[in-house]
Structure formats: structure tokens, C-alpha cells
Design an enzyme around this catalytic site. Structure first.
Site, PDB file in Angstrom:
ATOM      1  CB  SER A  29      -0.970   0.000   1.190  1.00 53.49           C
ATOM      2  OG  SER A  29      -1.939  -0.980   0.989  1.00 53.49           O
ATOM      3  CB  THR A  56      -3.929  -5.085   6.184  1.00 55.69           C
ATOM      4  OG1 THR A  56      -3.968  -6.370   5.584  1.00 55.69           O
ATOM      5  CG2 THR A  56      -2.609  -4.921   6.923  1.00 55.69           C
ATOM      6  CE  LYS A 100      -8.584  -6.067   5.760  1.00 55.83           C
ATOM      7  NZ  LYS A 100      -8.726  -6.757   4.490  1.00 55.83           N
ATOM      8  CG  ASP A 159     -10.583  -5.489   1.447  1.00 56.36           C
ATOM      9  OD1 ASP A 159      -9.652  -4.974   0.812  1.00 56.36           O
ATOM     10  OD2 ASP A 159     -10.512  -5.813   2.648  1.00 56.36           O
ATOM     11  CB  ALA A 172     -15.404 -19.257   6.793  1.00 58.55           C
ATOM     12  N   GLY A 219     -12.308 -12.959   7.305  1.00 59.59           N
ATOM     13  CA  GLY A 219     -12.769 -11.593   7.036  1.00 59.59           C
ATOM     14  C   GLY A 219     -12.939 -11.317   5.552  1.00 59.59           C
ATOM     15  CE1 TYR A 239      -2.021  -8.505  -1.499  1.00 59.63           C
ATOM     16  CE2 TYR A 239       0.230  -8.109  -2.209  1.00 59.63           C
ATOM     17  CZ  TYR A 239      -0.788  -7.931  -1.289  1.00 59.63           C
ATOM     18  OH  TYR A 239      -0.556  -7.196  -0.158  1.00 59.63           O
ATOM     19  N   GLY A 287      -4.544 -12.158  -6.719  1.00 56.44           N
ATOM     20  CA  GLY A 287      -5.222 -11.055  -6.028  1.00 56.44           C
ATOM     21  C   GLY A 287      -4.734  -9.664  -6.405  1.00 56.44           C
TER      22      GLY A 287
HETATM   23  P1  NDP Z   1      -8.546 -14.871   8.064  1.00 53.72           P
HETATM   24  O1  NDP Z   1      -7.448 -15.227   8.992  1.00 53.72           O
HETATM   25  O2  NDP Z   1      -9.680 -14.015   8.559  1.00 53.72           O
HETATM   26  O3  NDP Z   1      -9.214 -16.246   7.461  1.00 53.72           O
HETATM   27  C1  NDP Z   1      -8.423 -17.293   6.982  1.00 53.72           C
HETATM   28  C2  NDP Z   1      -9.307 -18.443   6.441  1.00 53.72           C
HETATM   29  O4  NDP Z   1      -8.417 -19.364   5.815  1.00 53.72           O
HETATM   30  C3  NDP Z   1     -10.098 -19.224   7.482  1.00 53.72           C
HETATM   31  O5  NDP Z   1     -11.341 -19.586   6.940  1.00 53.72           O
HETATM   32  C4  NDP Z   1      -9.226 -20.478   7.713  1.00 53.72           C
HETATM   33  O6  NDP Z   1      -9.983 -21.640   8.086  1.00 53.72           O
HETATM   34  C5  NDP Z   1      -8.678 -20.686   6.321  1.00 53.72           C
HETATM   35  N1  NDP Z   1      -7.387 -21.397   6.290  1.00 53.72           N
HETATM   36  C6  NDP Z   1      -6.197 -20.966   6.768  1.00 53.72           C
HETATM   37  N2  NDP Z   1      -5.227 -21.869   6.495  1.00 53.72           N
HETATM   38  C7  NDP Z   1      -5.828 -22.893   5.811  1.00 53.72           C
HETATM   39  C8  NDP Z   1      -5.358 -24.114   5.266  1.00 53.72           C
HETATM   40  N3  NDP Z   1      -4.069 -24.478   5.343  1.00 53.72           N
HETATM   41  N4  NDP Z   1      -6.245 -24.915   4.631  1.00 53.72           N
HETATM   42  C9  NDP Z   1      -7.537 -24.552   4.525  1.00 53.72           C
HETATM   43  N5  NDP Z   1      -8.054 -23.416   5.049  1.00 53.72           N
HETATM   44  C10 NDP Z   1      -7.199 -22.589   5.690  1.00 53.72           C
HETATM   45  O7  NDP Z   1      -7.838 -14.184   6.811  1.00 53.72           O
HETATM   46  P2  NDP Z   1      -8.395 -13.047   5.832  1.00 53.72           P
HETATM   47  O8  NDP Z   1      -9.737 -13.448   5.318  1.00 53.72           O
HETATM   48  O9  NDP Z   1      -8.276 -11.711   6.446  1.00 53.72           O
HETATM   49  O10 NDP Z   1      -7.301 -13.083   4.645  1.00 53.72           O
HETATM   50  C11 NDP Z   1      -7.208 -14.231   3.852  1.00 53.72           C
HETATM   51  C12 NDP Z   1      -6.247 -13.990   2.682  1.00 53.72           C
HETATM   52  O11 NDP Z   1      -6.720 -12.955   1.837  1.00 53.72           O
HETATM   53  C13 NDP Z   1      -4.841 -13.587   3.119  1.00 53.72           C
HETATM   54  O12 NDP Z   1      -3.944 -14.401   2.414  1.00 53.72           O
HETATM   55  C14 NDP Z   1      -4.730 -12.134   2.673  1.00 53.72           C
HETATM   56  O13 NDP Z   1      -3.403 -11.799   2.324  1.00 53.72           O
HETATM   57  C15 NDP Z   1      -5.641 -12.110   1.458  1.00 53.72           C
HETATM   58  N6  NDP Z   1      -6.218 -10.766   1.124  1.00 53.72           N
HETATM   59  C16 NDP Z   1      -5.962 -10.211  -0.114  1.00 53.72           C
HETATM   60  C17 NDP Z   1      -6.494  -8.962  -0.463  1.00 53.72           C
HETATM   61  C18 NDP Z   1      -6.188  -8.359  -1.804  1.00 53.72           C
HETATM   62  O14 NDP Z   1      -6.408  -7.146  -1.980  1.00 53.72           O
HETATM   63  N7  NDP Z   1      -5.747  -9.114  -2.785  1.00 53.72           N
HETATM   64  C19 NDP Z   1      -7.349  -8.190   0.464  1.00 53.72           C
HETATM   65  C20 NDP Z   1      -7.582  -8.875   1.730  1.00 53.72           C
HETATM   66  C21 NDP Z   1      -7.014 -10.116   2.018  1.00 53.72           C
HETATM   67  P3  NDP Z   1     -10.404 -21.955   9.630  1.00 53.72           P
HETATM   68  O15 NDP Z   1     -11.634 -21.136   9.911  1.00 53.72           O
HETATM   69  O16 NDP Z   1     -10.670 -23.421   9.630  1.00 53.72           O
HETATM   70  O17 NDP Z   1      -9.233 -21.551  10.484  1.00 53.72           O
END
Ligand code: NDP
Length: 263
Positions: A16, A59, A63, A99, A121, A123, A208, A228
């Protein structure tokens, strides 16, 4: 000079500052954008005011904390209950979520989409499920565990954990998990993923800057795909537009910000 920052933990990887400073330079805006490593989300508001910021991005993992500390939350962020953009307006902290709209712009190139399977599942999955639903696309959520599915069930979306899930066709498969970010994991057991990919029109990973194991499988299946980067660009363009209350045209912001991706 207007000062902006991104709050996160970790935050050193964030693109950013590069993206926004590129826009300030190209459009001759007297402003600068830095990083703030924040471990305690509850300190976000005080830190924002202590640094005399005009705006900020937020980030992982702050959030939801940002949402809770705004004086006012606008637009889709109210439903998602997560804020990634903060703007100072008459001394008040206003929260937005770019986002969601950034993602919708990014998937425009996939053509007509009616159904999407969101893997994960967290954020990001929340933001995307609401955005898709508002855009007339039916989201289904698939997560490895049940715990985080409650939010989506309350929103009325179809949800499965790995054990309950049986494959059927979706127009778009979206990886929102952090699998592949700093490990070599697939977001789903491989046989399920392969079967899903054989029945879809396209796939996108929100991670990304690297080829994840998920994207490697997608490439093998010869489907249209994206990482991404476009989502990152579009959420940044919308945030920058909000920082200056719409004073600079979106197209000029986009073209300047795009330039930062060539570094
Ligand atoms: P969270 O920590 O809120 O959620 C992570 C999710 O991934 C959970 O559902 C978790 O499952 C699951 N998970 C994690 N590891 C594994 C695995 N090894 N196998 C299967 N499921 C897994 O993260 P965010 O939603 O905030 O971010 C997720 C991704 O999105 C990040 O990599 C981030 O960098 C990217 N992102 C990219 C953006 C962009 O502009 N391109 C913007 C925002 C985010 P469980 O519930 O079982 O733990």
C-alpha cells in the site's frame, strides 16, 4: 501535508505505501503514506489521532477492531462489520470497506457469473460474500472447519465444511484462505479441488505476488484465472479516491497506481 498510513500485524509486506505514494507523486498531491505496525487493535483509533493522520488503510488482523472504533461506518462495511479504509472528516473517523467493491471490479473480466464458491470463511470471505450477493451472484461458502460459518448462515448463505460438501458446478471458484501464503498448502483436499475445477468457468486467488499451490492446480486445468493483484489495485484506487473526498478522478488514480505494480 496530508499523512496516511496502513495499520497491520504483520505490515512489512504491504504494497500500500508504494501504491499510494505513486499516486501522490504522479498527481502532485502534497501527501505521504507510511506503515504502522500495530499489535493491539484496540489502540488503532488513538494511534490514528496521535499520528495526526488524514486517512488510513487497515489490514489483517485489525479490520473488525477498526469497524468498532469508527464514529461512523458507511456503505457495505456496515453489513460486513469490517473496515479497511479510514478517512478523517471534520474531526470524525469515518470507516469504509473497499475490499468488497475492489473484488467486484477485479472479477469483471470473467464475464457473466451467477454462482461462486468461496473457499475460506475469514474476514475476506465475509466481504466477498456480501459483495457477490449485492451484485446478484449467489455465494456458497466452504471452510475446513464449522466455527466461522455461523456469520454466513446468519446472512442466509449456503455453507459447508469439508465433510458435508459434495461437488457441483459453480461459475467461479475463489480462494480466500491463507493456504499458500507462507506455506505450500492447498486450501482443499486435492481430489475435491480437481473435481471442482473440472466443473467451473474460472478461478481467482485473493493472495497476490506469488503463485500459490491453488493457482498451480488452476493453471494445469487451463481455466481462466487471476491472482489477487487486480483486487489489491482496485481496493487501493477506491481508498485513494475516498482519502481526498473524490477530488481526483478515479481513472487518473488507477493509471498512477497501476504504475507501482511494475516496480
Ligand atoms: P482470516 O485469517 O480471517 O481467514 C483465513 C481463512 O483461511 C479461514 O477460513 C481459515 O480456516 C482458512 N485457512 C487458513 N489456512 C488454511 C489451510 N491451510 N487450509 C484450509 N483453510 C485454511 O484471513 P483473511 O480473510 O483476512 O485473509 C485471507 C487472505 O486474503 C490472506 O492471504 C490475505 O493476504 C488475502 N487478502 C488479499 C487482499 C487483496 O487485496 N488481494 C485483500 C484482503 C485479504 P479456519 O476457519 O478453519 O481456520
Amino acid at each position: 501535508m496530508n499523512v496516511f498510513s496502513i495499520f497491520g500485524d504483520p505490515v512489512s509486506h504491504s504494497r500500500s505505501p508504494l501504491m499510494h505514494n505513486c499516486v501522490f507523486k504522479a498527481l502532485n498531491i502534497d501527501a505521504c503514506y507510511s506503515r504502522t505496525h500495530l499489535t493491539e487493535g484496540s489502540a488503532l483509533r488513538d494511534t490514528f489521532f496521535a499520528k495526526a493522520l488524514s486517512g488510513a488503510n487497515v489490514t489483517v488482523p485489525h479490520k473488525e477492531a477498526a469497524y468498532a472504533q469508527c464514529d461512523e461506518v458507511r456503505g457495505i462495511a456496515k453489513t460486513i462489520k469490517a473496515v479497511n479504509t479510514l478517512v478523517l472528516e471534520e474531526g470524525k473517523l469515518i470507516g469504509y470497506n473497499t475490499d468488497a467493491d475492489g473484488f467486484m471490479s477485479a472479477i469483471g473480466s470473467f464475464g457473466e457469473i451467477h454462482t461462486a464458491l468461496i473457499i475460506g470463511a475469514g474476514g475476506t470471505a465475509r466481504a466477498l460474500s456480501i459483495a457477490l450477493s449485492h451484485g446478484g451472484i449467489t455465494p456458497t461458502i466452504l471452510n475446513r472447519s464449522r466455527g466461522r460459518l455461523e456469520y454466513f448462515e446468519c446472512e442466509g448463505f449456503e455453507c459447508f465444511d469439508w465433510e458435508e460438501f459434495s461437488v457441483r458446478p459453480y461459475d467461479l471458484i475463489i480462494n480466500t484462505t491463507s493456504a499458500g501464503l507462507s506455506d505450500n498448502e492447498l486450501p482443499l483436499p486435492r481430489p475435491i479441488l480437481i473435481e471442482l475445477l473440472s466443473q467451473t468457468k474460472g478461478a481467482i486467488d485473493v493472495i497476490y505476488g506469488k503463485e500459490t499451490p491453488f493457482l498451480r492446480e488452476v493453471k494445469v486445468s487451463a481455466l481462466p484465472y487471476k491472482d489477487g493483484s487486480d483486487m489489491l489495485l482496485e481496493q487501493g484506487v477506491l481508498a485513494n479516491h475516498l482519502f481526498f473526498h473524490g477530488a481526483y478522478p478515479i481513472d487518473q488514480i488507477r493509471s498512477a497506481m497501476k504504475h507501482s505494480f511494475s516496480f
